[in-house]
Design an enzyme around this catalytic site. Sequence first.
Site, short mmCIF file in Angstrom:
data_model
loop_
_atom_site.label_atom_id
_atom_site.label_comp_id
_atom_site.label_asym_id
_atom_site.label_seq_id
_atom_site.Cartn_x
_atom_site.Cartn_y
_atom_site.Cartn_z
N SER A 1 0.74 -1.25 -0.19
CA SER A 1 0.01 -0.09 0.06
C SER A 1 0.67 1.35 0.09
CB SER A 1 -0.83 0.11 1.15
OG SER A 1 -1.78 -1.12 1.41
N LYS B 1 7.87 3.47 1.98
CA LYS B 1 8.22 4.26 3.01
C LYS B 1 9.77 4.29 2.92
CE LYS B 1 5.73 1.34 4.25
NZ LYS B 1 5.15 -0.03 4.87
N GLU C 1 12.29 -8.90 3.78
CA GLU C 1 11.17 -8.13 4.52
C GLU C 1 11.17 -8.37 5.79
OE1 GLU C 1 6.98 -8.04 3.33
OE2 GLU C 1 7.42 -9.38 1.89
#
Length: 267
Positions: free
Chosen positions: A12, A15, A73
């Site tokens: 979404s 960052k 991740e």
Amino acid sequence: MKNRIGIDAGGSLIKIAYEENGRMHFRKQPIGEMDVALEWLKMVSSNKTIFLTGGRAGKIKANFFPDAEIVDEFTAACEGANYLMMKEGLHNNEKSLLINIGTGTSWFKLEGEHYDRILGSGIGGGTFMGMGKLLADPSDFASLVSLSASGKKGTVDLLVKDIYHPEEPPIRGDLTASNFAKTEAIHSSSSADRMASVLNMITETITLLTVQAAALHSTKKVIFIGSTLAGNKPMQDSLDSYCKMSGLDPIFLQNGEFSGAIGAMLK
């Protein structure tokens, strides 16, 4: 770290974490604006090493930063969380759970520098946004959060006190017996009430999975990070209440949504 930039490109949001003048700085943008963010980054990233993580890391490496390094991740999220815990003076040498609420949700067991992913769920911020598209007029995250804060879940959720009325329930009456179970009231309910119910369903589900994971791994310390919690006081308050009710000790890390970007940069 001054010559490093960490980028976490998830489902979404994109960052970014970087250091400037001895301070850590953060930037985020919707994934739909990724090209704008990365074009800006290309202008300011000369002589800096780029570290990428998240599901879109490969695409960014191929299209923008071919010399960038890709970090797993899950490793990035845990490394970044450990860094933020240290910054906040929290001891990370005891066993705890780390819950990362992003588009979906992941659970990790932390023991000092060691961590393992133990659970995952499709319930998360993506669920909140998707249900918002179906049940409410506003489509941006901040508006949906504000809407959920002004609504009443009991308008559409069947609560324990509804079942036992007029008798006194054996447990807290405001707990949910069944989500969205007041089917006749759904069409006449407000968008705020429906979004309050959605947010409650997500936080209840995450709490229940957290309680089970904490019991399985013999810990009561649970640490929450992730972009879905950023600016989302209703969700933080709800998780805090449900976790404490269940005997857990919840902690919400400041800037926790940037854990992945920070961890990528550190790694």
